[in-house]
Design an enzyme around this catalytic site. Structure first.
Site, short mmCIF file in Angstrom:
data_model
loop_
_atom_site.label_atom_id
_atom_site.label_comp_id
_atom_site.label_asym_id
_atom_site.label_seq_id
_atom_site.Cartn_x
_atom_site.Cartn_y
_atom_site.Cartn_z
CD GLU A 165 -3.16 0.94 2.10
OE1 GLU A 165 -4.23 0.32 1.96
OE2 GLU A 165 -2.87 1.59 3.12
CD GLU A 212 -3.20 8.06 10.64
OE1 GLU A 212 -3.25 9.31 10.51
OE2 GLU A 212 -3.81 7.46 11.55
NE ARG A 246 -3.57 10.30 16.98
CZ ARG A 246 -3.10 10.35 18.22
NH1 ARG A 246 -2.96 11.51 18.81
NH2 ARG A 246 -2.78 9.27 18.88
CG HIS A 268 -12.21 3.92 16.52
ND1 HIS A 268 -11.24 4.12 17.48
CD2 HIS A 268 -11.59 3.29 15.50
CE1 HIS A 268 -10.09 3.65 17.03
NE2 HIS A 268 -10.28 3.14 15.83
#
Ligand code: UDP
Length: 374
Positions: A122, A136, A221, A252
């Site tokens: 990925e 990320e 976030r 979540h």
């Protein structure tokens, strides 16, 4: 002699995408995959290995050491130290990492320090904005720099990598293995029948076909705090204007997310809040849904396999293939933007050409390449 590939992961999406590759590697006589989990996601990973009939050889159980903290420095220390120790002990021939989690980058960094070649799945997803998604985007860019072989899901992802100076002969366009995982689970559904699974897992879902099921997940976030409050207000308005829609929100476990979602939606009619179902069960929910509202990366890639549209509640997405082909609508995070995107679903038509993220054969290609290059 058998070559050892240590497959490192720590979060739910990493495992889901790596699992079909490990299954493929298991078929090869000269390669031994060893699954090592950092334990970054504790709850969300529990039971996932059984779904794919895989055994996790080592769990670093980082959460037992650092607790449920969202402090990235503490997580970084624990995950890096854990991977470094295990890689030093096993001395594998290669390390396989996937995606953009802290565990992805820290396993790669530990391997890099020990001169172990890194195969990176990925690779090449970019927003080019270090705050979107945070952290990320930075983990992706840093993992890219230190990897030997890069598996890009799409041509666009390869282009992003070559633009950053990565040599073309280190990049292989293979598709995203999440499509393989969906196919794997769907083949199990066919044996039992989706209607039976729906009754078994979600007996409370109304049978009335007039009621539209919308699946919601929000966890990033950058979408927490006041941003999340705005997104939830938009959802409440949408439901008020569309009373035949039922919103099933998989909440979540992040404590901030849980607190806001339960506080704002608990008693609002038309919303059902659930703890995140295990992958197989979650895909049954997607099979019954008419649309998804999410900030998840994986869901943007999976929804086309269920032939449903995704409203992406983010300012930017690295999954541009879905937006360009019409599977996804990038709504932004403002109330009017989300409402507008939802209303546009009335005119949505299924795009031609199948899932733009893969053809279900990515894991076979990745395993073949590892086997040849190791
Ligand atoms: N998922 C799941 N149960 C849920 C919500 C999501 O199994 O209740 C799966 C989903 O199908 C996808 C993956 O988790 O494969 C996405 O994970 P997440 O959204 O946490 O991470 P991202 O993809 O954004 O990195």
């Amino acid at each position: 002699m058998k070559r050892v590939v240590v497959c490192c992961y720590g979060t739910r999406p990493e495992f889901i995408k790596m699992a079909p590759v490990v299954l493929e590697l298991n078929k090869r006589k000269t390669v031994t995959p060893v699954l090592i989990c950092s334990g970054q996601h504790e709850e969300l990973l529990s039971g996932l290995d059984k779904i794919f009939d895989l055994t996790v050889q080592i769990n670093l159980n980082v959460r037992k050491k650092i607790g449920s903290t969202t402090n990235l420095s503490l997580l970084t220390e624990g995950v890096h130290a854990g991977f470094a120790e295990v890689l030093g002990r096993i001395k594998p021939d290669a390390v396989l990492v996937q995606g953009d989690a802290a565990s992805t980058f820290l396993a790669a960094l530990a391997a890099f320090h020990q001169h172990i070649p890194i195969f990176y799945m990925e690779a090449g997803l970019r927003t080019h904005d270090l705050d979107q998604p945070f952290p990320e985007e930075a983990y992706r860019q840093m993992t890219t720099r230190i990897s030997k072989i890069l598996f890009a899901p799409t041509k666009i992802n390869k282009h992003n990598l070559t633009n950053e100076g990565i040599a073309s002969n280190r990049i292989y366009v293979v598709g995203n293995s999440i499509v393989d995982s969906v196919d794997y689970i769907k083949s199990q559904f066919r044996k039992i029948g989706i209607k039976k699974l729906r009754r078994q897992y979600y007996p409370w879902l109304p049978n009335d076909s007039k009621e539209k099921l919308i699946v919601v997940t929000i966890h990033r976030r950058e979408n927490q705090g006041v941003v999340l409050d705005g997104i939830l207000r938009a959802l409440i308005k949408i439901r008020r204007d569309n009373p035949s829609n039922l919103f099933v929100f998989s909440v979540h476990p992040n404590p901030e997310v849980r607190l806001s979602v339960y506080d704002k939606l608990k008693n609002v009619s038309g919303f059902t809040l659930i703890n995140p179902p295990l992958y197989q069960k979650f895909l049954v929910l997607l099979s019954c849904a008419q649309a998804v509202i999410t900030d998840s990366g994986g869901l943007q890639e999976e929804a086309p396999s269920f032939e449903i549209p995704t409203i992406v509640v983010r300012k930017k997405t690295e999954r541009v293939e879905g937006v360009r082909s019409g599977w996804s609508i990038l709504a932004g995070v403002s109330e009017p933007g989300i409402i507008r995107a939802f209303n546009s679903l009335n005119k949505w038509r299924k795009p031609k050409g199948g899932n733009p993220y893969g053809d279900g054969k990515a894991s076979m290609r990745i395993a073949k390449m590892i086997y040849e290059k190791i």
